[in-house]
Design a protein around this motif. Sequence first.
Motif, mmCIF file in Angstrom:
data_model
loop_
_atom_site.group_PDB
_atom_site.id
_atom_site.type_symbol
_atom_site.label_atom_id
_atom_site.label_comp_id
_atom_site.label_asym_id
_atom_site.label_seq_id
_atom_site.Cartn_x
_atom_site.Cartn_y
_atom_site.Cartn_z
ATOM 1 N N PHE A 172 0.842 -1.202 0.000
ATOM 2 C CA PHE A 172 0.000 0.000 0.000
ATOM 3 C C PHE A 172 0.881 1.257 0.000
ATOM 4 C CE2 PHE A 172 -2.613 3.365 1.614
ATOM 5 C CZ PHE A 172 -3.920 3.056 1.276
ATOM 6 N N ALA A 173 1.886 1.277 0.891
ATOM 7 C CA ALA A 173 2.763 2.443 1.025
ATOM 8 C C ALA A 173 3.496 2.728 -0.278
ATOM 9 C CB ALA A 173 3.762 2.214 2.157
ATOM 10 N N LEU A 174 4.017 1.702 -0.919
ATOM 11 C CA LEU A 174 4.727 1.883 -2.189
ATOM 12 C C LEU A 174 3.762 2.312 -3.287
ATOM 13 C CD1 LEU A 174 7.091 -1.212 -1.987
ATOM 14 C CD2 LEU A 174 7.793 1.189 -1.915
ATOM 15 N N ALA A 175 2.592 1.683 -3.329
ATOM 16 C CA ALA A 175 1.603 2.018 -4.351
ATOM 17 C C ALA A 175 1.132 3.459 -4.233
ATOM 18 C CB ALA A 175 0.414 1.061 -4.259
ATOM 19 N N ALA A 176 1.124 4.000 -3.017
ATOM 20 C CA ALA A 176 0.704 5.382 -2.801
ATOM 21 C C ALA A 176 1.622 6.371 -3.508
ATOM 22 C CB ALA A 176 0.665 5.685 -1.303
ATOM 23 N N PHE A 177 2.810 5.907 -3.885
ATOM 24 C CA PHE A 177 3.758 6.752 -4.611
ATOM 25 C C PHE A 177 4.033 6.230 -6.023
ATOM 26 C CE2 PHE A 177 4.407 7.818 -0.221
ATOM 27 C CZ PHE A 177 4.578 9.195 -0.259
ATOM 28 N N GLY A 178 3.154 5.343 -6.475
ATOM 29 C CA GLY A 178 3.296 4.818 -7.830
ATOM 30 C C GLY A 178 4.467 3.884 -7.989
ATOM 31 N N LEU A 179 4.900 3.253 -6.892
ATOM 32 C CA LEU A 179 6.047 2.356 -6.939
ATOM 33 C C LEU A 179 5.576 0.901 -6.895
ATOM 34 C CD1 LEU A 179 8.235 4.267 -4.322
ATOM 35 C CD2 LEU A 179 8.589 4.240 -6.807
ATOM 36 N N ASP A 180 6.168 0.080 -7.744
ATOM 37 C CA ASP A 180 5.798 -1.338 -7.771
ATOM 38 C C ASP A 180 6.303 -2.052 -6.520
ATOM 39 O OD1 ASP A 180 4.615 -1.068 -10.258
ATOM 40 O OD2 ASP A 180 6.500 -1.431 -11.317
ATOM 41 N N ASP A 181 5.564 -3.080 -6.149
ATOM 42 C CA ASP A 181 5.908 -3.866 -4.961
ATOM 43 C C ASP A 181 6.926 -4.947 -5.316
ATOM 44 O OD1 ASP A 181 5.870 -4.956 -2.416
ATOM 45 O OD2 ASP A 181 4.176 -6.269 -2.872
ATOM 46 N N THR A 182 8.149 -4.504 -5.610
ATOM 47 C CA THR A 182 9.226 -5.438 -5.944
ATOM 48 C C THR A 182 10.213 -5.483 -4.786
ATOM 49 O OG1 THR A 182 10.588 -3.716 -6.959
ATOM 50 C CG2 THR A 182 9.003 -4.851 -8.389
ATOM 51 N N LEU A 188 15.163 -0.656 -1.402
ATOM 52 C CA LEU A 188 15.501 0.756 -1.570
ATOM 53 C C LEU A 188 14.691 1.615 -0.609
ATOM 54 C CD1 LEU A 188 17.064 2.922 -3.051
ATOM 55 C CD2 LEU A 188 15.316 2.893 -4.858
ATOM 56 N N ALA A 189 13.408 1.281 -0.454
ATOM 57 C CA ALA A 189 12.546 2.030 0.457
ATOM 58 C C ALA A 189 13.065 1.933 1.890
ATOM 59 C CB ALA A 189 11.111 1.511 0.381
ATOM 60 N N ARG A 190 13.481 0.753 2.303
ATOM 61 C CA ARG A 190 14.024 0.572 3.654
ATOM 62 C C ARG A 190 15.272 1.436 3.859
ATOM 63 N NH1 ARG A 190 13.930 -3.447 7.648
ATOM 64 N NH2 ARG A 190 12.629 -4.810 6.359
ATOM 65 N N ALA A 191 16.168 1.429 2.868
ATOM 66 C CA ALA A 191 17.401 2.214 2.973
ATOM 67 C C ALA A 191 17.094 3.713 3.037
ATOM 68 C CB ALA A 191 18.311 1.912 1.784
ATOM 69 N N VAL A 192 16.108 4.136 2.247
ATOM 70 C CA VAL A 192 15.703 5.546 2.240
ATOM 71 C C VAL A 192 15.160 5.950 3.606
ATOM 72 C CG1 VAL A 192 13.921 7.115 1.382
ATOM 73 C CG2 VAL A 192 15.303 5.803 -0.232
ATOM 74 N N LEU A 193 14.315 5.119 4.184
ATOM 75 C CA LEU A 193 13.725 5.435 5.489
ATOM 76 C C LEU A 193 14.772 5.437 6.591
ATOM 77 C CD1 LEU A 193 10.355 3.457 5.370
ATOM 78 C CD2 LEU A 193 10.761 5.873 4.891
ATOM 79 N N GLU A 194 15.720 4.541 6.523
ATOM 80 C CA GLU A 194 16.776 4.490 7.532
ATOM 81 C C GLU A 194 17.639 5.745 7.503
ATOM 82 O OE1 GLU A 194 18.703 0.828 6.602
ATOM 83 O OE2 GLU A 194 17.310 -0.399 7.787
ATOM 84 N N MET A 207 19.167 11.467 -4.149
ATOM 85 C CA MET A 207 18.590 10.793 -5.312
ATOM 86 C C MET A 207 17.999 11.804 -6.289
ATOM 87 S SD MET A 207 16.650 7.617 -3.405
ATOM 88 C CE MET A 207 16.127 6.795 -4.917
ATOM 89 N N THR A 208 18.156 11.535 -7.559
ATOM 90 C CA THR A 208 17.585 12.401 -8.587
ATOM 91 C C THR A 208 16.062 12.332 -8.566
ATOM 92 O OG1 THR A 208 19.530 12.060 -9.995
ATOM 93 C CG2 THR A 208 17.556 12.944 -11.053
ATOM 94 N N ASP A 209 15.533 11.125 -8.401
ATOM 95 C CA ASP A 209 14.097 10.917 -8.321
ATOM 96 C C ASP A 209 13.612 11.314 -6.922
ATOM 97 O OD1 ASP A 209 11.500 10.094 -8.301
ATOM 98 O OD2 ASP A 209 11.883 8.029 -8.920
ATOM 99 N N LYS A 210 12.842 12.394 -6.844
ATOM 100 C CA LYS A 210 12.403 12.933 -5.554
ATOM 101 C C LYS A 210 11.177 12.208 -4.993
ATOM 102 C CE LYS A 210 15.771 15.714 -5.443
ATOM 103 N NZ LYS A 210 16.922 15.335 -4.580
ATOM 104 N N THR A 211 10.754 11.148 -5.689
ATOM 105 C CA THR A 211 9.641 10.355 -5.169
ATOM 106 C C THR A 211 9.978 9.810 -3.786
ATOM 107 O OG1 THR A 211 8.970 9.705 -7.395
ATOM 108 C CG2 THR A 211 8.151 8.361 -5.587
#
Length: 373
Positions: A172-182, A188-194, A207-211
């Motif tokens: 759900f969290a990834l989909a809320a930003f248009g990101l696939d659940d891969t 990458l999401a875990r590393a970003v949050l950490e 990151m270049t992509d500000k998503t």
Amino acid sequence: MINTFTSYQLIARDLPKALDRVENQPMVDRETKYYLENITKVKTIDEFVKNDRLFRYAMKAHGLEDMAYAKAFMVKALKEGVSDPESFANKLTDKRYAEFVESFNFAAHGELATVYNKAQQGAVANYQTQAAIAGVDPTSASVQAEVTYYLANIVNVKSIGDLMSNDRLAQFALAAFGLDDTEENKDLARAVLEGGLRNPDSLANTMTDKTFVAFASMYNFEELGEETTTYSLAQRPAIDKFMRQTLEEDAGKQNEGVRLALYFERKAETLTSFYEILADPALARVVRTVLSLPDSFASADIDKQVQLFESKLNIEDFSDPKELGKFLTRFTSLWEIDNPTSTAQTSLSVLFSQPVEYGISTNTLFAIQAMKR
């Protein structure tokens, strides 16, 4: 009586303990309980300002207690919000008004303003938008089922691990930003949050992509910790501000210099220019005291004042705890000279008990005190 420097240090060295003492005061405790029990029931600006007890609590929390009578003024600020740089609150020189509107953002969040949480309502709004972009009706049974599950469970998430280990919530969290659940996106999401957002060199900020910057802002565990999924500006943060404001007011009743030092310390990290300091009379007074400038200097041309400040001080130093400590040591020492809390002998002792900063020796300060005597 205790001198200005010592009084300030006694509070500053253990702020949590000092704030606990404030929170346990009977009147403060009573008002806080009322606020917590009632603020979430407020759905409109009119309801907010008509409840004088709630409104005054909120105003005091933001240092605006003296303006609590100006309800029409505040209603205008609240109605226009802060999303538009040209809104009423954003155009006011005093940024406390914009901070107040941000905390009670009815313009952006409507009836959810007093309960709004990015990881709850913010994520759901994003998810529904992404569904619409994908050609799926946001009100469809499938979308609503995911929203219901998410809202029922996200409040129990207390860490990055909790979020990423629940596949349905993570999806759900990834989909809320248009990101696939891969798995790649999950890692990458875990590393970003950490890494969070407070460090300019964190993964998200580089990151270049500000998503992923937006993702880290919504699930800001690095800064907010366990409160990330329940954090609402109108609730606990407002209470924390009220406690700090009350602490400073209480200190000011005994020694105005201590209140000024505590206030400057609280605002220091957010300061980016000396124009901001000049826009706040309390902050400007602290700087004038440190630079031994007369109060009449406040009537000089604004640009000239800034030029002088910039020639003597570095605005970046206020974000450095060590440099800020030196600055406030000098302020409290000079304040004590101009506003002695006790006998001349006690006041003079301040000069010999503090470190020499900003190139002014204790001998020079002694000479100043002697001239005053």
